[in-house]
Write a protein that holds these residues in place. Sequence first.
Motif, short mmCIF file in Angstrom:
data_model
loop_
_atom_site.label_atom_id
_atom_site.label_comp_id
_atom_site.label_asym_id
_atom_site.label_seq_id
_atom_site.Cartn_x
_atom_site.Cartn_y
_atom_site.Cartn_z
N MET A 1 12.13 26.62 56.81
CA MET A 1 13.09 27.02 55.77
C MET A 1 12.73 28.36 55.15
O MET A 1 13.57 29.03 54.57
CB MET A 1 13.19 25.95 54.69
N GLN A 2 11.47 28.75 55.27
CA GLN A 2 11.01 30.02 54.72
C GLN A 2 11.27 31.19 55.66
O GLN A 2 11.16 32.33 55.25
CB GLN A 2 9.51 29.94 54.40
N VAL B 1 16.98 17.83 57.29
CA VAL B 1 16.36 19.16 57.43
C VAL B 1 17.05 19.96 58.53
O VAL B 1 17.37 21.15 58.34
CB VAL B 1 14.84 19.02 57.71
N GLN B 2 17.31 19.33 59.66
CA GLN B 2 17.91 20.05 60.79
C GLN B 2 19.37 20.44 60.52
O GLN B 2 19.82 21.51 60.94
CB GLN B 2 17.80 19.24 62.08
N LEU B 3 20.11 19.59 59.80
CA LEU B 3 21.48 19.97 59.44
C LEU B 3 21.48 21.17 58.49
O LEU B 3 22.33 22.05 58.59
CB LEU B 3 22.21 18.79 58.81
N TYR B 4 20.51 21.21 57.60
CA TYR B 4 20.39 22.37 56.71
C TYR B 4 20.06 23.62 57.52
O TYR B 4 20.67 24.68 57.32
CB TYR B 4 19.33 22.13 55.63
N GLN B 5 19.13 23.50 58.47
CA GLN B 5 18.78 24.65 59.32
C GLN B 5 19.98 25.09 60.14
O GLN B 5 20.22 26.29 60.31
CB GLN B 5 17.61 24.29 60.25
N LEU B 6 20.74 24.13 60.65
CA LEU B 6 21.92 24.46 61.44
C LEU B 6 22.96 25.18 60.59
O LEU B 6 23.61 26.12 61.04
CB LEU B 6 22.51 23.18 62.05
#
Length: 111
Positions: free
Chosen positions: A39-40, A85-90
């Motif tokens: 995320m960083q 977490v992965q949906l946020y990254q996507l």
Amino acid sequence: MATASRFQAFLNSPVGPKTTHFWGPIANWGFVAAGLVDMQKPPEMISGNMSSAMCIYSALFMRFAWMVQPRNYLLLACHASNETVQLYQLSRWARAQGYLSSTKVEEKSSQ
């Protein structure tokens, strides 16, 4: 004495540390940790294909964790966290690629 017997019961349970029902989810928390660290990083470094694959992977294993007997709540929690977490990254990747509008973010930052 009751604490010792509870610990002994946990050790010998079908989802205790002597089984893959315990160690599999523990190892999978590494995916969540890696996603949190990512995320960083700038969104240009995110792989849309990998994030999508991780979303599908976690969704499938959430279903598995729910259906397997005995139910594996530790695995379910791990993959629900990874899915988040992965949906946020996507979403970060899609916004950086121009697939999602970021006008609200731009309006807030200009005020």
